[in-house]
Enzyme design. Structure first.
Site, PDB file in Angstrom:
ATOM      1  N   THR A   1       0.822  -1.217   0.000  1.00 37.16           N
ATOM      2  CA  THR A   1       0.000   0.000   0.000  1.00 37.16           C
ATOM      3  C   THR A   1       0.851   1.261   0.000  1.00 37.16           C
ATOM      4  O   THR A   1       0.475   2.272  -0.590  1.00 37.16           O
ATOM      5  CB  THR A   1      -0.926  -0.029   1.237  1.00 37.16           C
ATOM      6  OG1 THR A   1      -1.749  -1.180   1.138  1.00 37.16           O
ATOM      7  CG2 THR A   1      -1.803   1.196   1.319  1.00 37.16           C
TER       8      THR A   1
ATOM      9  N   THR B   1       1.402  -4.353   4.319  1.00 33.28           N
ATOM     10  CA  THR B   1       1.262  -4.633   5.755  1.00 33.28           C
ATOM     11  C   THR B   1       0.705  -6.024   6.056  1.00 33.28           C
ATOM     12  O   THR B   1       0.898  -6.529   7.159  1.00 33.28           O
ATOM     13  CB  THR B   1       0.363  -3.577   6.425  1.00 33.28           C
ATOM     14  OG1 THR B   1      -0.861  -3.508   5.697  1.00 33.28           O
ATOM     15  CG2 THR B   1       1.045  -2.227   6.465  1.00 33.28           C
TER      16      THR B   1
ATOM     17  N   SER C   1       1.668  -7.604  -0.686  1.00 32.13           N
ATOM     18  CA  SER C   1       2.313  -8.573   0.208  1.00 32.13           C
ATOM     19  C   SER C   1       1.635  -9.943   0.260  1.00 32.13           C
ATOM     20  O   SER C   1       2.262 -10.904   0.700  1.00 32.13           O
ATOM     21  CB  SER C   1       2.531  -7.997   1.595  1.00 32.13           C
ATOM     22  OG  SER C   1       1.345  -7.977   2.338  1.00 32.13           O
TER      23      SER C   1
HETATM   24  N1  ASP Z   1      -2.819  -5.369   0.283  1.00 33.06           N
HETATM   25  C1  ASP Z   1      -1.741  -4.683   0.840  1.00 33.06           C
HETATM   26  C2  ASP Z   1      -0.515  -5.568   0.948  1.00 33.06           C
HETATM   27  O1  ASP Z   1      -0.378  -6.266   1.930  1.00 33.06           O
HETATM   28  C3  ASP Z   1      -2.032  -4.115   2.143  1.00 33.06           C
HETATM   29  C4  ASP Z   1      -0.943  -3.216   2.593  1.00 33.06           C
HETATM   30  O2  ASP Z   1       0.047  -3.018   1.930  1.00 33.06           O
HETATM   31  O3  ASP Z   1      -1.105  -2.669   3.645  1.00 33.06           O
HETATM   32  O4  ASP Z   1       0.319  -5.495   0.093  1.00 33.06           O
END
Ligand code: ASP
Length: 361
Positions: free
Chosen positions: A45, A126, A92
């Site tokens: 993100t 995350t 991720s």
């Molecule tokens: N969908 C995202 C990921 O984990 C969520 C984030 O980056 O916070 O890449």
């Protein structure tokens, strides 16, 4: 223009030149004095794009390059000299042990080649950020800080938390006090250790916590402050060497719940799983059907570790677990016990050694 005016003009020019030269020296020496921080981009993100400023979900992760993030944050130049490299640019959920190995090897190589690097920052989605952080905590060979950072709001959103999180992560990586503390997660002005730090909220910017054990420190406007440090083995004190690993054995997590059937475990045994972590209720409990199948798994040499889905407290060895050949996962979260077990099996460790590492890491 008479001679005097020409002379005055010349003197003024000379003075301006001196001031300019002085400033240049001052800027250059200021920049040279700053620590060097190396940023590795992996996506998420923090590097995402949404359609509107109010797009807070359904955005596209990993769309900005790390160089664009650094460029958009000139304030970083007051904290550190920055070098940055995009390793991969993914959401991720797509993270894998293959990328983990590449990240660990990249950090190990950079740390060995360049003693000038004060610390590393890694941008990450995350969702699985704490897993990458924990893997690196066990495998990077440097006492310099490795700080993993992400964002809860897209880079294009109103009040996106990415820029401040990145700025603060660089502050931690540049801090002398951050040495020897292993891999850390820095988000929302808070520093968590990779071992315990976990995502506890789907959308709030205060996403990461260490539950029972609390924060390592904080990042406030006046600086980085630490209040505790990890006591378990990590980084340069770890026995794991990723460069010697070529294959990742299958290791799974099975959750328990009221009425949980045992056939999922039967399926994993048939599918060649080499290790299973029980995300048990309470202190590592499972349903009777699951317990029967876990016993069948350990009888076949599969390593089973019991952890707790409560996210708090330890799982300790008891008579029934011992009789079933199940190891106790201490206070590791199930998905973190999974990574330690996968790394241990990939490194060729046997059951007694795995019992030992559960006490040491
Ligand atoms: N969908 C995202 C990921 O984990 C969520 C984030 O980056 O916070 O890449």
């Amino acid at each position: 223009m008479n001679l005097l005016s020409k002379k005055i003009l010349f003197m003024k020019l000379l003075k301006n030149l001196f001031i300019a030269a002085g400033c240049l020296v001052c800027v250059t020496s200021h920049a040279v004095d700053l620590p060097l921080v190396y940023i590795l981009g992996t996506g998420g993100t923090i590097q995402s794009k949404g359609d509107t400023r109010m797009t807070l979900h359904d955005y596209r992760a990993g769309r900005y390059d790390i160089s664009e993030l650094v460029e958009a944050l000139p304030e970083l130049q007051d904290v550190a000299r920055i070098e940055a490299k995009q390793v991969t640019n993914i959401g991720s959920p797509s993270m894998t042990p293959v990328v983990w190995k590449e990240l660990a090897e990249t950090i190990n190589a950079l740390a060995a080649e360049n003693p000038e690097i004060a610390g590393f920052v890694l941008t990450h989605g995350t969702n699985t950020l704490e897993e990458t952080a924990w893997f690196l905590h066990l495998t990077v060979k440097t006492d310099r800080p490795v700080v993993v950072v992400g964002a809860q709001r897209p880079a294009t959103a109103i009040s996106g938390d990415g820029p401040m999180n990145l700025y603060n992560a660089v502050k931690v990586a540049a801090s002398e006090d951050a040495r020897n503390k292993g891999v850390m997660i820095a988000m929302n002005q808070q520093i968590n250790s990779a071992r315990e730090g976990t995502k506890t909220s789907a959308y709030k910017v205060e996403a990461f916590q260490s539950r029972d054990l609390g924060l390592l420190g904080v990042i406030d406007p006046d600086g980085v402050r630490f209040y505790r440090e990890p006591t378990r083995r990590h980084t340069i004190f770890s026995e794991f060497s990723v460069s010697e690993i070529s294959e990742w054995p299958r290791v799974d997590v099975v959750e328990s719940y009221a009425g949980a059937p045992g056939d999922i475990i039967e399926f994993l045994i048939r599918s060649g799983s080499k290790g299973i972590v029980l995300s048990g209720h309470g202190a590592g409990g499972s349903s009777p059907e699951q317990s029967t199948q876990f016993k069948a798994a350990t009888d076949q040499g599969i390593i089973v570790i019991a952890a707790s889905r409560t996210g708090s407290g330890r799982v300790i060895q008891g008579t029934r677990m011992e009789e079933s050949g199940i190891l106790a996962g201490d206070n590791l979260l199930p998905h973190k016990a999974r990574i330690l077990l996968q790394l241990a099996l990939a490194s060729g460790l046997d059951k007694p050694a795995i019992e030992r590492i559960l006490e040491q890491y």
